[in-house]
Scaffold this motif. Sequence first.
Motif, short mmCIF file in Angstrom:
data_model
loop_
_atom_site.label_atom_id
_atom_site.label_comp_id
_atom_site.label_asym_id
_atom_site.label_seq_id
_atom_site.Cartn_x
_atom_site.Cartn_y
_atom_site.Cartn_z
N GLU A 1 -30.33 -24.28 103.04
CA GLU A 1 -30.11 -25.04 101.81
C GLU A 1 -30.08 -24.18 100.57
O GLU A 1 -30.62 -24.52 99.52
N SER A 2 -29.43 -23.03 100.68
CA SER A 2 -29.25 -22.14 99.53
C SER A 2 -27.78 -21.72 99.50
O SER A 2 -27.01 -22.08 100.37
N GLU A 3 -27.43 -20.96 98.47
CA GLU A 3 -26.04 -20.54 98.39
C GLU A 3 -25.90 -19.18 97.73
O GLU A 3 -26.79 -18.72 97.02
N LEU A 4 -24.75 -18.57 97.99
CA LEU A 4 -24.35 -17.32 97.37
C LEU A 4 -23.22 -17.68 96.41
O LEU A 4 -22.15 -18.11 96.84
N ARG A 5 -23.47 -17.55 95.12
CA ARG A 5 -22.47 -17.90 94.11
C ARG A 5 -21.76 -16.63 93.65
O ARG A 5 -22.38 -15.59 93.52
N PHE A 6 -20.45 -16.78 93.39
CA PHE A 6 -19.71 -15.62 92.91
C PHE A 6 -18.61 -16.05 91.96
O PHE A 6 -18.08 -17.14 92.04
N GLU A 7 -18.32 -15.15 91.02
CA GLU A 7 -17.24 -15.33 90.05
C GLU A 7 -16.29 -14.15 90.20
O GLU A 7 -16.73 -13.00 90.17
N VAL A 8 -15.02 -14.46 90.37
CA VAL A 8 -14.01 -13.43 90.60
C VAL A 8 -12.90 -13.62 89.58
O VAL A 8 -12.39 -14.73 89.40
N GLY A 9 -12.51 -12.55 88.90
CA GLY A 9 -11.43 -12.61 87.92
C GLY A 9 -10.07 -12.77 88.58
O GLY A 9 -9.91 -12.59 89.80
N SER B 1 -17.17 -8.03 100.11
CA SER B 1 -16.58 -6.78 99.65
C SER B 1 -15.51 -7.12 98.62
O SER B 1 -15.04 -8.25 98.55
N GLY B 2 -15.15 -6.13 97.84
CA GLY B 2 -14.15 -6.35 96.80
C GLY B 2 -14.74 -6.14 95.43
O GLY B 2 -15.70 -5.39 95.25
N SER B 3 -14.18 -6.85 94.46
CA SER B 3 -14.59 -6.69 93.07
C SER B 3 -14.85 -8.07 92.47
O SER B 3 -14.02 -8.96 92.58
N TRP B 4 -16.00 -8.24 91.83
CA TRP B 4 -16.36 -9.54 91.27
C TRP B 4 -17.03 -9.34 89.91
O TRP B 4 -17.53 -8.27 89.59
N GLU B 5 -17.00 -10.42 89.15
CA GLU B 5 -17.65 -10.39 87.83
C GLU B 5 -19.15 -10.66 87.95
O GLU B 5 -19.94 -10.10 87.23
N ALA B 6 -19.52 -11.59 88.85
CA ALA B 6 -20.94 -11.90 89.07
C ALA B 6 -21.11 -12.41 90.49
O ALA B 6 -20.23 -13.07 91.04
N MET B 7 -22.26 -12.10 91.08
CA MET B 7 -22.59 -12.61 92.41
C MET B 7 -24.10 -12.69 92.50
O MET B 7 -24.80 -11.72 92.18
N TYR B 8 -24.61 -13.87 92.91
CA TYR B 8 -26.05 -14.04 93.01
C TYR B 8 -26.41 -15.14 93.99
O TYR B 8 -25.60 -16.00 94.30
N GLN B 9 -27.63 -15.09 94.46
CA GLN B 9 -28.15 -16.06 95.41
C GLN B 9 -28.98 -17.11 94.69
O GLN B 9 -29.66 -16.80 93.72
N THR B 10 -28.92 -18.34 95.21
CA THR B 10 -29.86 -19.37 94.75
C THR B 10 -30.84 -19.62 95.87
O THR B 10 -30.56 -19.33 97.04
#
Length: 178
Positions: A21-29, A76-85
């Motif tokens: 019941e958690s998630e890995l959030r990411f923002e990619v340009g 893998s790759g390139s992201w602006e932000a990545m975090y776990q809840t």
Amino acid sequence: REKTKTMTAASSSESWRLEPESELRFEVGFDSWVSVVVTQGTGEVLGIELAVNRAYEFSGCKLAVFTWHGCEVRTSGSWEAMYQTGRGETTAAAALQTHAYLEGRREEAAHEAALEVVGGIYGGLFERPSVSSASTREFAAASEGRRGPRVMCVGPHDSGKSTLCKTLVAYAARMGRE
């Protein structure tokens, strides 16, 4: 509890262990991409389950890999932000409850249409007639106007309206709804 990693403006390869019941959030340009692979367990994006050991590439988005039972993810790759809840820090349970409510309303509408087709009165004395007991044409005519619930999702900008709607559509599709 394992320490939560947070990464910003990164270009690398990372492994993540997600609790149930958690998630890995990411923002990619729009000019970059991130590849996500569930290596163990089950994870979903917008209600769509990801296959294990298959790479999914995302670009120009803000998304999350959610898990009901826990999973391991490689990025893998390139992201602006990545975090776990952590557990309970997501809206997935509320989306699932909403889906369950809507599915119940769809079932009620289908049942009412089936009753109208067979002309039966269901008062608990007889078995419920099945939808298959009526012809497709009769059922379609009776179903007109009984299509189940309509949903309007409103809220401020960036509050998760599209995410909720896409997740509800994916859950309905998993149930065989069109």
